[in-house]
Design a protein around this motif. Sequence first.
Motif, PDB file in Angstrom:
ATOM      1  N   LYS A   4       0.846  -1.191   0.000  1.00  0.00           N
ATOM      2  CA  LYS A   4       0.000   0.000   0.000  1.00  0.00           C
ATOM      3  C   LYS A   4       0.882   1.241   0.000  1.00  0.00           C
ATOM      4  N   LEU A   5       0.614   2.145  -0.948  1.00  0.00           N
ATOM      5  CA  LEU A   5       1.398   3.368  -1.077  1.00  0.00           C
ATOM      6  C   LEU A   5       0.478   4.563  -1.306  1.00  0.00           C
ATOM      7  N   LYS A   6       0.727   5.656  -0.615  1.00  0.00           N
ATOM      8  CA  LYS A   6       0.015   6.909  -0.875  1.00  0.00           C
ATOM      9  C   LYS A   6       0.619   7.528  -2.121  1.00  0.00           C
ATOM     10  N   ALA A   7      -0.236   7.800  -3.123  1.00  0.00           N
ATOM     11  CA  ALA A   7       0.326   8.181  -4.413  1.00  0.00           C
ATOM     12  C   ALA A   7      -0.590   9.095  -5.206  1.00  0.00           C
ATOM     13  N   LEU A   8       0.024   9.802  -6.144  1.00  0.00           N
ATOM     14  CA  LEU A   8      -0.672  10.622  -7.122  1.00  0.00           C
ATOM     15  C   LEU A   8      -0.308  10.104  -8.508  1.00  0.00           C
ATOM     16  N   ALA A  49      -8.385   5.066 -10.937  1.00  0.00           N
ATOM     17  CA  ALA A  49      -7.066   4.985 -10.301  1.00  0.00           C
ATOM     18  C   ALA A  49      -5.932   5.047 -11.317  1.00  0.00           C
ATOM     19  N   SER A  50      -6.190   4.584 -12.530  1.00  0.00           N
ATOM     20  CA  SER A  50      -5.154   4.583 -13.562  1.00  0.00           C
ATOM     21  C   SER A  50      -5.159   5.852 -14.401  1.00  0.00           C
ATOM     22  N   SER A  51      -6.059   6.771 -14.094  1.00  0.00           N
ATOM     23  CA  SER A  51      -6.155   8.026 -14.834  1.00  0.00           C
ATOM     24  C   SER A  51      -5.288   9.099 -14.182  1.00  0.00           C
ATOM     25  N   PRO A  52      -4.736  10.036 -14.969  1.00  0.00           N
ATOM     26  CA  PRO A  52      -3.959  11.123 -14.373  1.00  0.00           C
ATOM     27  C   PRO A  52      -4.791  11.955 -13.401  1.00  0.00           C
ATOM     28  N   PHE A  53      -4.117  12.491 -12.399  1.00  0.00           N
ATOM     29  CA  PHE A  53      -4.713  13.375 -11.397  1.00  0.00           C
ATOM     30  C   PHE A  53      -5.620  12.624 -10.419  1.00  0.00           C
ATOM     31  N   CYS A  54      -5.291  11.367 -10.134  1.00  0.00           N
ATOM     32  CA  CYS A  54      -5.981  10.622  -9.083  1.00  0.00           C
ATOM     33  C   CYS A  54      -5.040  10.493  -7.897  1.00  0.00           C
ATOM     34  N   PHE A  55      -5.560  10.788  -6.706  1.00  0.00           N
ATOM     35  CA  PHE A  55      -4.746  10.742  -5.483  1.00  0.00           C
ATOM     36  C   PHE A  55      -5.430   9.847  -4.457  1.00  0.00           C
ATOM     37  N   GLY A  56      -4.663   8.988  -3.828  1.00  0.00           N
ATOM     38  CA  GLY A  56      -5.237   8.124  -2.806  1.00  0.00           C
ATOM     39  C   GLY A  56      -4.238   7.093  -2.323  1.00  0.00           C
ATOM     40  N   GLU A  57      -4.744   6.100  -1.602  1.00  0.00           N
ATOM     41  CA  GLU A  57      -3.909   4.997  -1.139  1.00  0.00           C
ATOM     42  C   GLU A  57      -4.037   3.860  -2.141  1.00  0.00           C
ATOM     43  N   TYR A  58      -2.980   3.627  -2.883  1.00  0.00           N
ATOM     44  CA  TYR A  58      -2.966   2.616  -3.934  1.00  0.00           C
ATOM     45  C   TYR A  58      -2.524   1.265  -3.360  1.00  0.00           C
ATOM     46  N   ILE A  59      -3.105   0.216  -3.904  1.00  0.00           N
ATOM     47  CA  ILE A  59      -2.754  -1.140  -3.505  1.00  0.00           C
ATOM     48  C   ILE A  59      -2.126  -1.848  -4.710  1.00  0.00           C
ATOM     49  N   PHE A  60      -0.950  -2.405  -4.500  1.00  0.00           N
ATOM     50  CA  PHE A  60      -0.220  -3.063  -5.573  1.00  0.00           C
ATOM     51  C   PHE A  60       0.098  -4.501  -5.189  1.00  0.00           C
ATOM     52  N   ASN A  61       0.211  -5.316  -6.198  1.00  0.00           N
ATOM     53  CA  ASN A  61       0.797  -6.629  -6.035  1.00  0.00           C
ATOM     54  C   ASN A  61       2.227  -6.549  -6.538  1.00  0.00           C
ATOM     55  N   GLU A  62       3.162  -6.888  -5.676  1.00  0.00           N
ATOM     56  CA  GLU A  62       4.576  -6.800  -6.033  1.00  0.00           C
ATOM     57  C   GLU A  62       5.164  -8.187  -6.186  1.00  0.00           C
ATOM     58  N   GLU A  75      -8.855   9.232  -2.604  1.00  0.00           N
ATOM     59  CA  GLU A  75      -9.131  10.372  -1.736  1.00  0.00           C
ATOM     60  C   GLU A  75      -9.628  11.571  -2.548  1.00  0.00           C
ATOM     61  N   LYS A  76      -9.057  11.732  -3.734  1.00  0.00           N
ATOM     62  CA  LYS A  76      -9.461  12.848  -4.586  1.00  0.00           C
ATOM     63  C   LYS A  76      -9.133  12.518  -6.033  1.00  0.00           C
ATOM     64  N   PHE A  77     -10.125  12.656  -6.899  1.00  0.00           N
ATOM     65  CA  PHE A  77      -9.890  12.537  -8.326  1.00  0.00           C
ATOM     66  C   PHE A  77     -10.208  13.886  -8.954  1.00  0.00           C
ATOM     67  N   TYR A  78      -9.199  14.484  -9.561  1.00  0.00           N
ATOM     68  CA  TYR A  78      -9.353  15.827 -10.113  1.00  0.00           C
ATOM     69  C   TYR A  78      -9.911  15.764 -11.538  1.00  0.00           C
ATOM     70  N   GLY A  79     -11.030  15.080 -11.677  1.00  0.00           N
ATOM     71  CA  GLY A  79     -11.640  14.932 -12.986  1.00  0.00           C
ATOM     72  C   GLY A  79     -12.119  16.234 -13.588  1.00  0.00           C
ATOM     73  N   GLU A  80     -12.463  17.189 -12.710  1.00  0.00           N
ATOM     74  CA  GLU A  80     -12.952  18.473 -13.202  1.00  0.00           C
ATOM     75  C   GLU A  80     -11.874  19.253 -13.944  1.00  0.00           C
ATOM     76  N   ILE A  81     -10.613  18.931 -13.689  1.00  0.00           N
ATOM     77  CA  ILE A  81      -9.530  19.600 -14.395  1.00  0.00           C
ATOM     78  C   ILE A  81      -9.622  19.343 -15.896  1.00  0.00           C
ATOM     79  N   GLY A  82      -9.998  18.125 -16.260  1.00  0.00           N
ATOM     80  CA  GLY A  82     -10.096  17.780 -17.668  1.00  0.00           C
ATOM     81  C   GLY A  82     -11.259  18.420 -18.388  1.00  0.00           C
ATOM     82  N   GLU A  83     -12.171  19.030 -17.640  1.00  0.00           N
ATOM     83  CA  GLU A  83     -13.337  19.669 -18.242  1.00  0.00           C
ATOM     84  C   GLU A  83     -13.050  21.082 -18.701  1.00  0.00           C
ATOM     85  N   ASP A  84     -11.911  21.625 -18.320  1.00  0.00           N
ATOM     86  CA  ASP A  84     -11.521  22.980 -18.695  1.00  0.00           C
ATOM     87  C   ASP A  84     -10.131  22.920 -19.309  1.00  0.00           C
TER      88      ASP A  84
END
Length: 235
Positions: A4-8, A49-62, A75-84
Amino acid sequence: MNVKLKALSIKSMDYGDNGKLVTLITRERGKITAKAIGCKSIKSPLHIASSPFCFGEYIFNEKNGKLSLSGCDVEKFYGEIGEDLDRFYFASIISETLDKFCQEGQPDEEILDLAVNYLNLISNSNRSAIYVISFLLKILEKEGYEMFFAWEKEPYLDFIKGGIVEKCDKTQSSVSVSIEMAKLFFELSTQEELEDNLDLEINTTLVKESLKNLARYVYYVCGHSLYTIKNILAM
């Protein structure tokens, strides 16, 4: 093994028929790249989660040092950024800057938090240009290239001295800049905390001058080319 990693998420590229290779900036490991299989489907739990400007706690298989994205507590997806379009271009400067400055295996909680804070400002304001200029100045400061200001009447951005100086003090590696740009850089550089109500006037000409010279400065002192800025200036 699950990690688990906190990531953008800052960018992605196609991988196979229905997957992506996602680049993320993490607090714990710096920049990483992970596979996201099946994420292109709108119904996939990995789609956002795989889209740009998504922030949260990601879970990976390593496995064998390779990461595959398996989930994300968004935690936050900045989808509104893509609208402008303007917000998208300015936010893309932040993404590219993170990609150029952050390194794998070098965690940097401060730079990630800085980026998230500025994305919050950009997504909720019509002053995206000011915030991205401020972000670039803050990144330069953090990397040890903080600008200084020592001019009175005829400002020059001096790449060797690392700041804005008077004409009589400039070196051969410098460019003449407007008084408006010098004042803007000074105000943004000396601001200690982020604000969403900056009392600064800025127009298209000043935005382009500021971005052009910041791109020059970043390239000269850090060796990084910011192509998103070049694309904006060409518009």
